[in-house]
Enzyme design. Sequence first.
Site, mmCIF file in Angstrom:
data_model
loop_
_atom_site.group_PDB
_atom_site.id
_atom_site.type_symbol
_atom_site.label_atom_id
_atom_site.label_comp_id
_atom_site.label_asym_id
_atom_site.label_seq_id
_atom_site.Cartn_x
_atom_site.Cartn_y
_atom_site.Cartn_z
ATOM 1 N N LYS A 139 0.544 7.959 4.423
ATOM 2 C CA LYS A 139 -0.271 9.030 5.183
ATOM 3 C C LYS A 139 0.212 10.558 4.885
ATOM 4 O O LYS A 139 -0.521 11.188 5.033
ATOM 5 C CB LYS A 139 -0.440 8.752 6.629
ATOM 6 C CG LYS A 139 0.903 8.668 7.538
ATOM 7 C CD LYS A 139 0.783 8.341 8.836
ATOM 8 C CE LYS A 139 1.583 7.132 9.391
ATOM 9 N NZ LYS A 139 2.655 6.813 9.231
ATOM 10 N N LYS A 197 3.283 3.189 -3.223
ATOM 11 C CA LYS A 197 2.807 2.781 -1.938
ATOM 12 C C LYS A 197 1.630 3.925 -1.484
ATOM 13 O O LYS A 197 2.126 5.002 -1.557
ATOM 14 C CB LYS A 197 3.851 2.680 -0.976
ATOM 15 C CG LYS A 197 3.617 2.237 0.398
ATOM 16 C CD LYS A 197 4.825 2.065 1.575
ATOM 17 C CE LYS A 197 5.053 3.469 2.247
ATOM 18 N NZ LYS A 197 4.922 3.327 3.579
ATOM 19 N N LYS A 236 12.326 9.344 1.008
ATOM 20 C CA LYS A 236 12.099 10.457 1.487
ATOM 21 C C LYS A 236 13.074 11.713 1.617
ATOM 22 O O LYS A 236 12.587 12.790 1.599
ATOM 23 C CB LYS A 236 12.059 10.271 3.128
ATOM 24 C CG LYS A 236 10.522 9.370 3.514
ATOM 25 C CD LYS A 236 10.203 9.489 4.816
ATOM 26 C CE LYS A 236 8.701 8.800 5.049
ATOM 27 N NZ LYS A 236 8.380 8.562 6.463
#
Length: 337
Positions: free
Chosen positions: A203, A200, A114
């Site tokens: 969303k 992965k 992230k």
Amino acid sequence: MDDKKIIFSGVQPSGNITLGNYLGAIKNWVNFQEDYNCIYAMMDMHAITVRQNPAELRKRTLDLLKIYIACGIDPEKSLLFVQSHVPAHAQLSWALNCYTYMGELSRMTQFKDKSARHADNINAGLFTYPVLMAADILLYQADLVPVGKDQMQHIEITRDIAERFNSIYCKEGNPVFKVPEGFLPKSGAKVMSLQEPTKKMSKSDENPKAFISMLDDINVIANKIKSAVTDSEGVIEFRPDDETKAGINNLLTIMAAVTGSTEEKIAQEFAGKGYGDFKKAVAEAVVEEIKPIRKRYDELSESKDYLEEICKNGAERANKIASRTVNKVYKKLGFVL
Ligand code: AQP
């Protein structure tokens, strides 16, 4: 409380819930409801580790509650609540921050991923996200935490923090924290992106074709699966260690998780068939799974009062349980009570 074991889990409303969130987590939560005391939360405090639009975050938090219920989580059986309605999460998180090392946190894969994706906003919350997650779980003395594979590293650090705290403050036995176990589903523990199948499914992916949202239109879902990236070999085989088969492996995994079969059996059924036929079958199976969930979700959209009542009751019950743990911790720490 009875003597059933306790399950805790949650999803952050950081985007529309994906098929990955459903297969890796929510679908499995349903089955635990008979045999465990289940606590499932909408983790809005985690969502603000990346920038959110406030109105959208508010809406998505309630949408998430509708998804939980539409997927089969029964508010009569499970405790459902919004994380920010229970101040103990922030209280315990602060205390646990002082028992977690920078070195441990800097090893977390999610932080590395992230911070690479949000280089303009590498905030302290993103770094200490696993500590808040440890607090979420430890507050409720959870025995088991059903999650997808990406969250297993955070369960490990939760265990380390709990053991560390217990060993410092509970030498005479009677630990403050239950040390929880992670639980992975048989299939679907890591659903991959439809466009970059070595990554992965997330969303918050910028490419909407990479993920299936549980709120996507049924036709859109089928089209996304039909345009999933595969390979040019033209062979339907499950080879989990072969990166060149990542696309086909992923579709087999999705089909296995949705139907309750195994990747190997499905590969056998489709041996000799073309990718077009296989994708069509996967799309049909996924649509069959999602359709009734969508129907129930749409019905719940008419029941605002019912949803608000669930949040209110959930917050009351969760606050009671969580403040008990915080009091124990504060006492051990030497805070004046
Ligand atoms: N692709 C996945 N396959 C299987 N399980 C998954 N989970 C997430 N992605 C997959 C599981 O879903 C639960 C809720 O996840 P979360 O919302 O708390 O956070 P996350 O793991 O960071 O999920 P996303 O979708 O990738 O969100 P963003 O894009 O906001 O970071 C967890 O049990 C997780 O393991």
